[in-house]
Design an enzyme around this catalytic site. Structure first.
Site, PDB file in Angstrom:
ATOM      1  N   GLY A  11       0.818  -1.207   0.000  1.00  0.00           N
ATOM      2  CA  GLY A  11       0.000   0.000   0.000  1.00  0.00           C
ATOM      3  C   GLY A  11       0.851   1.255   0.000  1.00  0.00           C
ATOM      4  O   GLY A  11       1.901   1.305   0.641  1.00  0.00           O
ATOM      5  N   VAL A  24      17.910   8.323  -4.064  1.00  0.00           N
ATOM      6  CA  VAL A  24      18.561   8.674  -5.332  1.00  0.00           C
ATOM      7  C   VAL A  24      19.674   9.693  -5.114  1.00  0.00           C
ATOM      8  O   VAL A  24      20.814   9.505  -5.572  1.00  0.00           O
ATOM      9  CB  VAL A  24      17.526   9.218  -6.335  1.00  0.00           C
ATOM     10  N   TYR A  73       2.405  -8.343  -5.065  1.00  0.00           N
ATOM     11  CA  TYR A  73       2.844  -9.425  -5.947  1.00  0.00           C
ATOM     12  C   TYR A  73       3.166 -10.655  -5.098  1.00  0.00           C
ATOM     13  O   TYR A  73       4.326 -10.935  -4.789  1.00  0.00           O
ATOM     14  CB  TYR A  73       4.071  -8.981  -6.753  1.00  0.00           C
ATOM     15  N   ASP A 103       5.551  -4.914   6.094  1.00  0.00           N
ATOM     16  CA  ASP A 103       6.228  -6.149   6.476  1.00  0.00           C
ATOM     17  C   ASP A 103       6.282  -7.168   5.339  1.00  0.00           C
ATOM     18  O   ASP A 103       7.249  -7.918   5.211  1.00  0.00           O
ATOM     19  CB  ASP A 103       5.608  -6.763   7.734  1.00  0.00           C
ATOM     20  N   THR A 125       4.258   2.832   5.522  1.00  0.00           N
ATOM     21  CA  THR A 125       2.854   2.440   5.684  1.00  0.00           C
ATOM     22  C   THR A 125       2.182   3.417   6.631  1.00  0.00           C
ATOM     23  O   THR A 125       2.779   3.822   7.637  1.00  0.00           O
ATOM     24  CB  THR A 125       2.706   1.014   6.234  1.00  0.00           C
ATOM     25  N   ASP A 127      -0.150   2.688   8.582  1.00  0.00           N
ATOM     26  CA  ASP A 127      -0.674   1.960   9.739  1.00  0.00           C
ATOM     27  C   ASP A 127       0.220   2.042  10.970  1.00  0.00           C
ATOM     28  O   ASP A 127      -0.238   1.770  12.085  1.00  0.00           O
ATOM     29  CB  ASP A 127      -0.892   0.488   9.382  1.00  0.00           C
ATOM     30  N   ARG A 162     -25.665  15.360  17.291  1.00  0.00           N
ATOM     31  CA  ARG A 162     -25.628  13.979  16.832  1.00  0.00           C
ATOM     32  C   ARG A 162     -24.405  13.240  17.358  1.00  0.00           C
ATOM     33  O   ARG A 162     -23.402  13.828  17.743  1.00  0.00           O
ATOM     34  CB  ARG A 162     -25.602  13.935  15.298  1.00  0.00           C
ATOM     35  N   GLU A 222     -10.408   0.401  12.152  1.00  0.00           N
ATOM     36  CA  GLU A 222     -11.024  -0.583  11.263  1.00  0.00           C
ATOM     37  C   GLU A 222     -10.745  -2.022  11.685  1.00  0.00           C
ATOM     38  O   GLU A 222     -11.494  -2.934  11.336  1.00  0.00           O
ATOM     39  CB  GLU A 222     -10.543  -0.376   9.825  1.00  0.00           C
ATOM     40  N   ARG A 244     -24.936   8.718  13.223  1.00  0.00           N
ATOM     41  CA  ARG A 244     -24.422   8.744  11.858  1.00  0.00           C
ATOM     42  C   ARG A 244     -23.080   8.011  11.797  1.00  0.00           C
ATOM     43  O   ARG A 244     -22.354   7.934  12.789  1.00  0.00           O
ATOM     44  CB  ARG A 244     -24.241  10.181  11.364  1.00  0.00           C
TER      45      ARG A 244
END
EC number: 2.7.1.11
Length: 336
Positions: A11, A24, A73, A103, A125, A127, A162, A222, A244
């Site tokens: 990702g 570089v 991959y 990882d 990442t 995360d 709300r 998540e 909501r």
């Protein structure tokens, strides 16, 4: 070592371009040639390998994503895929590789090193779930993006009194939820590393409104469950009619990286080149207590390695990442 390559895998994360730029330009300053491998390990196998120079990476430090592109991959986990990639590296005269990713990307770097091509992993990442480093490239930007979104949601939440359940990314880690939740003044933060009782969450919401609160913001990682599922549990446990749900989604993976991510990526990319120049591979760079460090990718926990092999040949994490639950305690103590 005269010629190295750099790739991004898995990702994408804001700051990857800054890391590529550092690789570089640091390599060029050390008298080395640099090639870019497009589309990760898939591109390596396909021979999508092209020379880069200082101009190639001009003006990319502020751009999100990765200009080398990325792809998953899984075939590279097999020896056949690894040998095809190595054949392409030999064809282009490449002697070492910098691998920027998570990882899974590290596993590929480890295999390349085992086949005689020193490879160094750089943690990229959002995360922040990579062992061996306090922070990963992209995490700070993702937290800032989530915080900005939560701030805006609070505005509309207050207007209508709300309750909002806001789902953030992080895979199985609660770091984004904790950091963004505290930074945005969330009323509740729910993370995988810590259990929760839905009845207590409902009670906290009701108590907040009874005290005169104009809104209630719940930040949900998540890795716990989806925001829709969590909202259903809230409704089952109490009167939650004005509720909501918002899933922030991939907005957290995009955008211009923060100053911290740009600097972190630059430090890590340059350090990876330093290690390759010394002929060191099979390691991953990281930052601990604001200092650059490196850890063996494969070995024992006693050796400080990130991963080890079981008797059956399965790769396992030696010390799995866990979010800092002191932050969860902090949030509870300041949201009264």
């Amino acid at each position: 070592m005269k010629r190295i390559a750099v790739l991004t895998s898995g990702g994408d994360a804001p700051g990857m371009n800054a890391a590529i730029r550092a690789v570089v330009r640091k390599a060029i300053s050390e008298g080395m040639e640099v090639y870019g491998i497009y589309d990760g390990y898939a591109g390596m196998v396909a021979g999508e390998i092209y020379p880069l120079d200082a101009t190639s990476v001009g003006d990319i430090i502020s751009r999100g994503g990765t200009f080398l592109h990325s792809a998953r991959y899984p075939e590279f986990a097999q020896v056949e895929g690894q040998l095809k990639g190595i054949e392409q590296l030999k064809k282009h005269g490449i002697e070492g590789v910098v691998v920027i990713g998570g990882d899974g990307s590290y596993h590929g770097a480890m295999r390349l090193t085992e086949h005689g091509f020193p490879a160094v992993g750089v943690p990229g990442t959002i995360d922040n779930d990579i062992v061996g480093t306090d922070f990963t490239i992209g995490f700070d930007t993702a937290v800032t993006t989530a915080m900005d979104a939560i701030d805006k949601i609070r505005d509309t939440s207050s207007s209508h009194r709300r309750t909002f359940v806001i789902e953030v990314m992080g895979r199985n880690a609660g770091d984004i939820a904790l950091w963004a939740g505290i930074a945005s003044g969330a009323d509740e933060i729910i993370v995988p590393e810590e259990g929760f009782k839905i009845e207590e969450v409902v009670e906290s919401i009701k108590n907040g409104y009874a005290k005169g609160k104009k809104h209630n913001i719940i930040v949900l990682a998540e890795g716990v469950m989806s925001a829709d599922e969590f909202a259903e549990k809230l409704k089952e446990a109490g009167d939650m009619s004005d509720l909501r749900v918002t899933e922030l989604g991939h907005i957290q993976r995009g955008g211009s990286p923060t100053a911290r991510d740009r600097v972190l990526a630059s430090r890590m990319g340059a350090h990876a080149v330093k290690l390759l120049k010394e002929g060191i591979g099979g390691v991953a760079v990281g930052i601990r207590n604001e200092q650059m460090v490196e850890s063996p990718i494969l070995g024992t926990a006693e050796e400080g390695a990130l991963f080890s092999l079981t008797a059956e040949g399965k790769i396992v994490v030696n010390n799995p990442h866990k979010a800092d639950l002191d932050l969860a305690d902090l949030n509870r103590s300041i949201n009264i």
